[in-house]
Design an enzyme around this catalytic site. Structure first.
Site, mmCIF file in Angstrom:
data_model
loop_
_atom_site.group_PDB
_atom_site.id
_atom_site.type_symbol
_atom_site.label_atom_id
_atom_site.label_comp_id
_atom_site.label_asym_id
_atom_site.label_seq_id
_atom_site.Cartn_x
_atom_site.Cartn_y
_atom_site.Cartn_z
ATOM 1 N N CYS A 37 -9.389 -23.033 40.190
ATOM 2 C CA CYS A 37 -9.626 -22.245 41.400
ATOM 3 C C CYS A 37 -8.858 -22.794 42.592
ATOM 4 C CB CYS A 37 -11.109 -22.221 41.711
ATOM 5 S SG CYS A 37 -12.090 -21.722 40.302
ATOM 6 N N GLY B 33 -20.412 -18.060 35.536
ATOM 7 C CA GLY B 33 -21.044 -19.292 36.001
ATOM 8 C C GLY B 33 -21.251 -19.298 37.506
HETATM 9 N N1 PLP Z 1 -19.008 -24.568 37.293
HETATM 10 C C1 PLP Z 1 -18.093 -25.309 36.687
HETATM 11 C C2 PLP Z 1 -18.354 -26.764 36.462
HETATM 12 C C3 PLP Z 1 -16.877 -24.753 36.278
HETATM 13 O O1 PLP Z 1 -15.952 -25.516 35.687
HETATM 14 C C4 PLP Z 1 -16.661 -23.373 36.508
HETATM 15 C C5 PLP Z 1 -15.369 -22.734 36.146
HETATM 16 O O2 PLP Z 1 -14.330 -23.368 36.161
HETATM 17 C C6 PLP Z 1 -17.674 -22.624 37.133
HETATM 18 C C7 PLP Z 1 -18.834 -23.251 37.509
HETATM 19 C C8 PLP Z 1 -17.501 -21.176 37.407
HETATM 20 O O3 PLP Z 1 -17.632 -20.429 36.238
HETATM 21 P P1 PLP Z 1 -17.069 -18.935 36.174
HETATM 22 O O4 PLP Z 1 -15.587 -19.010 36.084
HETATM 23 O O5 PLP Z 1 -17.671 -18.357 34.943
HETATM 24 O O6 PLP Z 1 -17.536 -18.247 37.399
#
Ligand code: PLP
Length: 386
Positions: free
Chosen positions: A327, A74
């Protein structure tokens, strides 16, 4: 290694890979491991399963298969959408986002600011809502893209994406939505939403980590973020992660098949958990509006305690939950989302997110409800302020 028995309430951080998904991907690790770009049949044979997977994820969001660009996650999808909008419109150097986006967006915007681009982060109200008039007024002639998440990963609060897309259309501005938290919880129809870009991530929908997608509406211009070979019709260099792509397709198919049932069941489990906590533990409050909200997410503030302590004791009881987004867990910074909603650092530091998923049961909810009051009472009794 045997799997310890856990009570998992952190589905917004990641989800268990569905057994059906593991079954679908294994042959592409064991037997069909060729490179899809090769000239011989052994490699080319993986082309058809990849096409099927592309059609499956496209069906999940009602897109055309050729509007799908597979990415690694993402984060890459979000970065790519903003990057592309800036590169295809070099005279436009402004990005409009919100203060509560995931760091996959805010940190990329901060990176852009350091390189001379301008970014506006729109504020939100105390219930997490956006002011659409303010959003429209903040679009400038040099705005390259508006990027607003559909569902907040910390609170579950939903933004009205269809209405925001209409505003952007009126202002002739590109619109991207980070829909990473929505599959399995909301119906996703890119035609109805009328967005230009939309991001998804496999590991939030019971596929493995390391696969994501960016929907790019045709005929919106697109500049690749990762430049290399001609994969993804020249839109994303790098040998395709075939097993993960196949897994993503199968996971998307399961999400579509299970949507109505899961949504209702998970919502009722979430409500039972939330109502039980709010009614059973004094000094608690929900963070964010009750509705419109993801059916699986509950973010609760506990007065007079630190989330870290709660999470530690929950962990000892085999319960997985989180404070803010995964994160930022481990850092002492209070959540930027709760802070943007106007909550004090103390409230933000005493807040826990429970996020449910396909594999949660009533017994899981009962287990949390039986342990949490004692944990909070113990922490409050030990807190220096009490
Ligand atoms: N956007 C949102 C709303 C998320 O919750 C997350 C992951 O927690 C991400 C983006 C990032 O996704 P990825 O972990 O696949 O990079």
């Amino acid at each position: 290694m045997t799997q310890p028995s856990i009570c998992y309430f952190d589905n917004n951080a990641t989800t268990r890979v569905a057994p059906e998904v593991v079954d679908a991907m294994i042959p592409f690790l064991r037997e069909h491991w060729g490179n899809p770009s090769s000239m011989y049949a052994f490699g080319r044979q993986v082309g058809e399963p990849m096409d099927r997977a592309r059609a499956q994820v496209a069906a999940l969001i009602n897109a055309e298969p050729r509007e799908i660009v597979f990415t690694s996650c993402g984060t890459e999808s979000n970065n790519s959408a903003i990057h592309s909008a800036l590169l295809t419109q070099p005279d436009k150097r402004h990005v409009l986002a919100t203060a509560v986006e995931h760091s996959a967006n805010t940190k990329y915007c901060a990176f852009l600011q350091k390189r001379g681009y301008t970014v506006t982060f729109l504020p939100v109200a105390s219930d997490g809502a956006l002011d659409l008039q303010q959003l429209e007024a903040s679009i400038r002639p040099d705005t390259a893209i508006v990027s607003v998440m559909w569902a907040n990963n910390e609170t579950g609060v939903l933004f009205p994406i269809q209405e925001i897309a209409a505003v952007c259309r009126r202002q002739s501005t590109l619109f991207h939505t980070d829909a990473v938290q929505t599959p399995g919880k909301l119906k996703i129809d890119v035609r109805e939403l009328d967005v230009d870009f939309l991001s998804l991530s496999g590991h939030k929908l019971h596929a493995p980590k390391g696969i994501g997608l960016l929907y790019v509406k045709r005929p919106v211009k697109y500049q690749p973020y990762i430049v290399g070979g001609g994969q993804e019709r020249g839109r994303r260099g790098g040998t395709e992660n075939v097993a993960n792509i196949v897994a993503f397709g199968r996971a998307a198919e399961l999400v579509l098949a299970n949507l109505p049932d899961e949504n209702t069941r998970i919502r009722s489990l979430r409500d039972r958990l939330e109502d039980g906590i709010l009614a059973g533990i004094p000094g608690t409050a929900r963070n964010g509006a009750k509705e419109p909200r993801l059916p699986n997410t509950s973010n609760i503030a506990f007065d007079g305690v630190e989330a870290e302590g709660i999470l530690m004791l929950l962990d000892q009881a085999g319960i997985c939950a989180s404070s803010g987004s995964a994160c930022t867990t481990g850092s002492l910074d209070p959540s930027h989302v709760l802070t943007a909603m106007g909550f004090s650092a103390a409230r933000a530091r005493g807040s826990i997110r429970f996020s449910l998923g396909r594999y949660n049961t009533e017994a899981d909810v009962d287990y949390v409800l039986s342990h949490l009051p004692g944990i909070i009472a113990k922490l409050r009794a030990n807190s220096p302020g009490e």
